[in-house]
Design a protein around this motif. Structure first.
Motif, PDB file in Angstrom:
ATOM      1  N   ALA A 233      -6.104 -19.906  11.078  1.00  0.00           N
ATOM      2  CA  ALA A 233      -4.804 -20.583  11.041  1.00  0.00           C
ATOM      3  C   ALA A 233      -4.222 -20.665   9.636  1.00  0.00           C
ATOM      4  O   ALA A 233      -3.004 -20.742   9.469  1.00  0.00           O
ATOM      5  N   LYS A 234      -5.083 -20.642   8.622  1.00  0.00           N
ATOM      6  CA  LYS A 234      -4.612 -20.753   7.237  1.00  0.00           C
ATOM      7  C   LYS A 234      -4.466 -19.403   6.543  1.00  0.00           C
ATOM      8  O   LYS A 234      -4.114 -19.350   5.353  1.00  0.00           O
ATOM      9  N   SER A 235      -4.704 -18.327   7.280  1.00  0.00           N
ATOM     10  CA  SER A 235      -4.697 -17.001   6.661  1.00  0.00           C
ATOM     11  C   SER A 235      -3.292 -16.420   6.594  1.00  0.00           C
ATOM     12  O   SER A 235      -2.645 -16.206   7.627  1.00  0.00           O
ATOM     13  N   ALA A 236      -2.831 -16.136   5.378  1.00  0.00           N
ATOM     14  CA  ALA A 236      -1.526 -15.478   5.215  1.00  0.00           C
ATOM     15  C   ALA A 236      -1.548 -14.083   5.826  1.00  0.00           C
ATOM     16  O   ALA A 236      -0.547 -13.615   6.376  1.00  0.00           O
ATOM     17  N   ASN A 237      -2.704 -13.401   5.744  1.00  0.00           N
ATOM     18  CA  ASN A 237      -2.833 -12.081   6.364  1.00  0.00           C
ATOM     19  C   ASN A 237      -2.558 -12.139   7.860  1.00  0.00           C
ATOM     20  O   ASN A 237      -1.798 -11.337   8.408  1.00  0.00           O
ATOM     21  N   VAL A 238      -3.208 -13.077   8.534  1.00  0.00           N
ATOM     22  CA  VAL A 238      -3.073 -13.168   9.988  1.00  0.00           C
ATOM     23  C   VAL A 238      -1.632 -13.472  10.377  1.00  0.00           C
ATOM     24  O   VAL A 238      -1.091 -12.861  11.315  1.00  0.00           O
ATOM     25  N   TRP A 239      -0.990 -14.370   9.667  1.00  0.00           N
ATOM     26  CA  TRP A 239       0.394 -14.726  10.017  1.00  0.00           C
ATOM     27  C   TRP A 239       1.354 -13.580   9.721  1.00  0.00           C
ATOM     28  O   TRP A 239       2.286 -13.323  10.492  1.00  0.00           O
ATOM     29  N   ALA A 240       1.146 -12.875   8.613  1.00  0.00           N
ATOM     30  CA  ALA A 240       2.015 -11.728   8.309  1.00  0.00           C
ATOM     31  C   ALA A 240       1.841 -10.633   9.360  1.00  0.00           C
ATOM     32  O   ALA A 240       2.830 -10.034   9.823  1.00  0.00           O
ATOM     33  N   LEU A 241       0.594 -10.366   9.757  1.00  0.00           N
ATOM     34  CA  LEU A 241       0.344  -9.376  10.803  1.00  0.00           C
ATOM     35  C   LEU A 241       0.970  -9.795  12.131  1.00  0.00           C
ATOM     36  O   LEU A 241       1.542  -8.976  12.852  1.00  0.00           O
ATOM     37  N   THR A 242       0.889 -11.086  12.451  1.00  0.00           N
ATOM     38  CA  THR A 242       1.413 -11.572  13.726  1.00  0.00           C
ATOM     39  C   THR A 242       2.932 -11.490  13.774  1.00  0.00           C
ATOM     40  O   THR A 242       3.506 -11.075  14.786  1.00  0.00           O
ATOM     41  N   VAL A 243       3.592 -11.874  12.678  1.00  0.00           N
ATOM     42  CA  VAL A 243       5.062 -11.772  12.646  1.00  0.00           C
ATOM     43  C   VAL A 243       5.495 -10.309  12.712  1.00  0.00           C
ATOM     44  O   VAL A 243       6.427  -9.948  13.437  1.00  0.00           O
ATOM     45  N   TYR A 245       3.854  -7.922  14.078  1.00  0.00           N
ATOM     46  CA  TYR A 245       3.584  -7.397  15.417  1.00  0.00           C
ATOM     47  C   TYR A 245       4.567  -7.949  16.450  1.00  0.00           C
ATOM     48  O   TYR A 245       4.811  -7.300  17.469  1.00  0.00           O
ATOM     49  N   PHE A 246       5.112  -9.124  16.192  1.00  0.00           N
ATOM     50  CA  PHE A 246       6.216  -9.621  17.034  1.00  0.00           C
ATOM     51  C   PHE A 246       7.384  -8.631  16.979  1.00  0.00           C
ATOM     52  O   PHE A 246       7.942  -8.242  18.012  1.00  0.00           O
ATOM     53  N   GLY A 377       2.900  -9.938  19.270  1.00  0.00           N
ATOM     54  CA  GLY A 377       3.565  -8.722  19.725  1.00  0.00           C
ATOM     55  C   GLY A 377       4.094  -8.844  21.138  1.00  0.00           C
ATOM     56  O   GLY A 377       5.200  -8.386  21.449  1.00  0.00           O
ATOM     57  N   GLN A 378       3.331  -9.499  21.993  1.00  0.00           N
ATOM     58  CA  GLN A 378       3.760  -9.593  23.390  1.00  0.00           C
ATOM     59  C   GLN A 378       4.822 -10.670  23.593  1.00  0.00           C
ATOM     60  O   GLN A 378       5.615 -10.586  24.523  1.00  0.00           O
ATOM     61  N   ILE A 379       4.833 -11.684  22.746  1.00  0.00           N
ATOM     62  CA  ILE A 379       5.971 -12.611  22.772  1.00  0.00           C
ATOM     63  C   ILE A 379       7.245 -11.848  22.434  1.00  0.00           C
ATOM     64  O   ILE A 379       8.297 -12.040  23.061  1.00  0.00           O
ATOM     65  N   GLY A 380       7.145 -10.944  21.456  1.00  0.00           N
ATOM     66  CA  GLY A 380       8.283 -10.080  21.158  1.00  0.00           C
ATOM     67  C   GLY A 380       8.692  -9.255  22.361  1.00  0.00           C
ATOM     68  O   GLY A 380       9.877  -9.099  22.655  1.00  0.00           O
ATOM     69  N   GLY A 381       7.705  -8.735  23.102  1.00  0.00           N
ATOM     70  CA  GLY A 381       8.001  -7.968  24.304  1.00  0.00           C
ATOM     71  C   GLY A 381       8.653  -8.812  25.379  1.00  0.00           C
ATOM     72  O   GLY A 381       9.569  -8.355  26.081  1.00  0.00           O
ATOM     73  N   ALA A 382       8.181 -10.059  25.541  1.00  0.00           N
ATOM     74  CA  ALA A 382       8.774 -10.946  26.541  1.00  0.00           C
ATOM     75  C   ALA A 382      10.221 -11.277  26.189  1.00  0.00           C
ATOM     76  O   ALA A 382      11.097 -11.346  27.062  1.00  0.00           O
ATOM     77  N   LEU A 407      14.798  -5.570  13.295  1.00  0.00           N
ATOM     78  CA  LEU A 407      13.457  -6.140  13.386  1.00  0.00           C
ATOM     79  C   LEU A 407      12.394  -5.177  12.861  1.00  0.00           C
ATOM     80  O   LEU A 407      11.353  -5.608  12.347  1.00  0.00           O
ATOM     81  N   CYS A 408      12.635  -3.876  12.975  1.00  0.00           N
ATOM     82  CA  CYS A 408      11.706  -2.914  12.362  1.00  0.00           C
ATOM     83  C   CYS A 408      11.584  -3.157  10.861  1.00  0.00           C
ATOM     84  O   CYS A 408      10.484  -3.121  10.292  1.00  0.00           O
ATOM     85  N   TRP A 409      12.698  -3.439  10.231  1.00  0.00           N
ATOM     86  CA  TRP A 409      12.694  -3.679   8.788  1.00  0.00           C
ATOM     87  C   TRP A 409      12.016  -4.998   8.434  1.00  0.00           C
ATOM     88  O   TRP A 409      11.308  -5.095   7.428  1.00  0.00           O
ATOM     89  N   VAL A 410      12.199  -6.014   9.267  1.00  0.00           N
ATOM     90  CA  VAL A 410      11.493  -7.279   9.039  1.00  0.00           C
ATOM     91  C   VAL A 410       9.985  -7.051   9.142  1.00  0.00           C
ATOM     92  O   VAL A 410       9.204  -7.531   8.307  1.00  0.00           O
ATOM     93  N   GLY A 411       9.567  -6.309  10.170  1.00  0.00           N
ATOM     94  CA  GLY A 411       8.145  -6.014  10.337  1.00  0.00           C
ATOM     95  C   GLY A 411       7.579  -5.217   9.183  1.00  0.00           C
ATOM     96  O   GLY A 411       6.447  -5.446   8.751  1.00  0.00           O
ATOM     97  N   ALA A 412       8.364  -4.280   8.645  1.00  0.00           N
ATOM     98  CA  ALA A 412       7.912  -3.492   7.493  1.00  0.00           C
ATOM     99  C   ALA A 412       7.696  -4.373   6.274  1.00  0.00           C
ATOM    100  O   ALA A 412       6.699  -4.234   5.548  1.00  0.00           O
ATOM    101  N   PHE A 413       8.608  -5.319   6.046  1.00  0.00           N
ATOM    102  CA  PHE A 413       8.475  -6.213   4.894  1.00  0.00           C
ATOM    103  C   PHE A 413       7.205  -7.054   4.993  1.00  0.00           C
ATOM    104  O   PHE A 413       6.525  -7.283   3.988  1.00  0.00           O
TER     105      PHE A 413
END
Length: 432
Positions: A233-243, A245-246, A377-382, A407-413
Motif C-alpha cells: 500500500a505504501k509502494s510508489a512503484n505499485v501505485w504508478a503501475l496500477t494507475v 494499467y488503468f 487495469g480492469q477498472i479501466g476496462g469497466a 490516457l495512453c500518454w498518462v500511462g506512459a508518464f
C-alpha cells in the motif's frame, strides 16, 4: 535422467498458459461479436449492451486481489484449474438467458459479472507461476508468450463467432467456447505443478537453471516470502503501475468491447468485412506481445531494467496514443482499421513490462501484487465499457478514441516514476 538431458518443461507450461490466456479472451470477446444479434433478439440499446460489457470487467476487477491471494496460497495449478471450470460454466450460462425474458438485461449482467469473477485468477496465477518457474532473464519473453494469448484468443473470436452465428446461431458460439475452456483447463491440471521441484519430468539441469535465476528469497521448499500488505500500500512503484494499467486497460477494452461494433455500425462494414478488419488489432497484439517480451529481456540484460522494463513501456504507450488519435481521424475505414490496429499493437509492446516488474519486485506475493495492479487495469476496462458509447452518443466516436489516446500518454508518464530495482521485500518493517 542425466544432467546433460536438459528438459524444457517451463516452456511447455508457458505455452499452455498462452492457450489458457487465449481461451479466456475468447470467452470475453465472444459477446462483443454476438452483440448485434443479442441487441436485436432482446431489444437492447448500445448503452445497455455496454452495461453487459462493463459487468464482466467489473467482476474481473473486483476479484483480482482475491485471485492473486488464492494463487499465492494454493498455487497456480489448482487455482487456474478451478478458474477455468468456473468460467466455462458461466460462458455456457450466457447462452441460456431465455428469449422474451423481461429481466434479460439483469440476467446477462449477472452471468457476465460472475464470468469475470472466475476469470480474475488467470493472470495473477500466471504471474505467480512466472515468479516460481521463470528466471529473471527470461521473464519478458515468458510474459510475452502468455499475453500473446490475448491477441490469439481475441483475434480468433471474430471469424469463429461469425461462422458459428451464421451457421448455427449466436448461442452455439458460447457452447463451443465453454467446451474449449473445459478441455484446456483439464490439460493444464495434468501438465502443471506449482513449483519446479514438484514436477516429475523436469531434469536436474533445468531445475538448477531455474533456481539459480530466481529472485524470491525462500522460507522453505516451495514457500516464497510474502510481502506485508502495508508495504504494498505504501509502494510508489505499485501505485504508478496500477494507475498506468488503468489507462492501459481503458484503451485495450475499447478494442475488446467496441471495435467490431464500431466497424459494423459506425464505419458501415458488413458482417464478414467487420470480422476480417476487427481481427487486425488482435493479431497486432499477438505479434507485439512476443516482440515486446524479447526487446524487454534483451534491453534489460544490456542496459538494466530501468531501460528494458520502464522506458520500453513508456515509449510503447506514448506511440500507441499517437496511433489511436490518427486512426480515429482517418477518413477511409480500411486505413482507420490498420492505423488503430497499429495502436493496439504498440500498446501491447508494453504488456510484458507490467507483469515482469511485478514478478521482479514482489517475490512470493507476485500473485497478490500483480492482481492489485490488474484490478486497476480492469477498472479501466469497466469504465470504457459504459463510458465509450456515452461519449460517442454525445460527442461522436472520434472523441471516444481521443480520450483513449490521452490516457495512453498518462500511462506512459507513470512509467517514468517506476523503479524496478526497488524490491518490496527490502522495504523495512515500520513499527505501529
Amino acid at each position: 535422467m542425466t544432467t546433460s538431458a536438459t528438459t524444457r518443461v517451463r516452456w511447455l507450461l508457458v505455452f499452455w498458459l498462452f492457450v489458457l490466456s487465449a481461451v479466456s479472451y475468447l470467452d470475453r470477446v465472444n459477446i462483443s461479436i454476438a452483440g448485434g444479434a443479442i441487441v436485436d433478439a432482446y431489444h437492447l440499446t448500445d448503452v445497455q449492451l455496454g452495461k453487459v460489457f462493463s459487468a464482466l470487467v467489473a467482476g474481473y476487477a473486483l476479484f483480482q486481489t482475491i485471485g492473486g491471494q488464492l494463487a499465492d496460497r494454493f498455487g497456480p495449478r489448482r487455482v487456474l484449474t478451478g478458474g477455468v471450470i468456473w468460467w466455462g460454466i458461466f460462458t455456457a450460462l450466457t447462452a441460456l438467458v431465455p428469449a422474451n425474458f423481461a429481466g434479460a438485461l439483469l440476467a446477462f449482467m449477472g452471468v457476465r459479472f460472475l464470468l469475470g469473477a472466475g476469470e480474475a485468477v488467470i493472470y495473477p496465477a500466471a504471474n505467480q507461476f512466472v515468479s516460481r518457474w521463470i528466471p529473471v532473464r527470461e521473464r519478458g519473453i515468458a510474459n510475452g508468450w502468455i499475453f500473446a494469448g490475448v491477441g490469439a484468443g481475441a483475434g480468433l473470436s471474430p471469424p469463429l463467432i461469425t461462422y458459428l452465428m451464421i451457421h448455427y446461431g449466436w448461442r452455439s458460439s458460447f457452447w463451443v467456447c465453454a467446451a474449449l475452456g473445459l478441455i484446456a483447463g483439464g490439460v493444464w491440471f495434468l501438465l502443471a505443478r506449482d513449483t519446479p521441484a514438484e514436477h516429475p519430468s523436469i531434469s536436474p539441469s533445468e531445475l538448477a537453471a531455474i533456481e539459480s535465476g530466481l529472485t524470491a528469497p525462500k522460507r522453505g521448499e516451495g514457500d516464497a516470502v510474502r510481502v506485508p500488505w502495508k508495504h504494498v500500500a505504501k509502494s510508489a512503484n505499485v501505485w504508478a503501475l496500477t494507475v498506468s494499467y488503468f489507462c492501459y486497460g481503458y484503451v485495450a477494452w475499447i478494442f475488446f468491447s467496441w471495435f467490431y461494433r464500431y466497424l459494423a455500425k459506425v464505419r458501415g462494414l458488413n458482417l464478414k468485412a467487420s470480422a476480417f478488419y476487427s481481427m487486425l488489432p488482435f493479431l497486432a497484439m499477438l505479434v507485439c506481445c512476443l516482440l515486446g517480451g524479447t526487446i524487454n529481456d534483451r534491453l534489460t540484460k544490456w542496459r538494466g531494467p530501468r531501460v528494458g522494463r520502464c522506458l520500453v513501456a513508456a515509449a510503447a504507450m506514448a506511440i500507441a496514443g499517437i496511433f489511436v488519435a490518427l486512426g480515429a481521424r482517418a477518413e477511409d475505414v480500411r486505413v482507420a482499421s490498420v492505423v488503430l490496429a497499429g495502436g493496439a499493437g504498440a500498446l501491447y509492446l508494453s504488456q510484458s513490462s507490467f507483469w515482469s516488474v511485478t514478478a521482479d519486485i514482489a517475490a512470493g506475493s507476485a500473485g497478490s501484487v500483480s492482481g492489485f495492479m490488474n484490478m486497476g487495469g480492469q477498472i479501466g476496462g469497466a469504465v470504457t465499457g459504459s463510458l465509450t458509447p456515452w461519449i460517442a452518443a454525445r460527442y461522436g466516436w472520434t472523441a471516444s478514441f481521443l480520450v483513449a489516446s490521452a490516457l495512453c500518454w498518462v500511462g506512459a508518464f507513470c512509467w517514468l516514476v517506476v523503479n524496478p530495482l526497488n524490491m518490496l521485500t527490502t522495504v523495512p518493517e515500520i513499527s505501529e
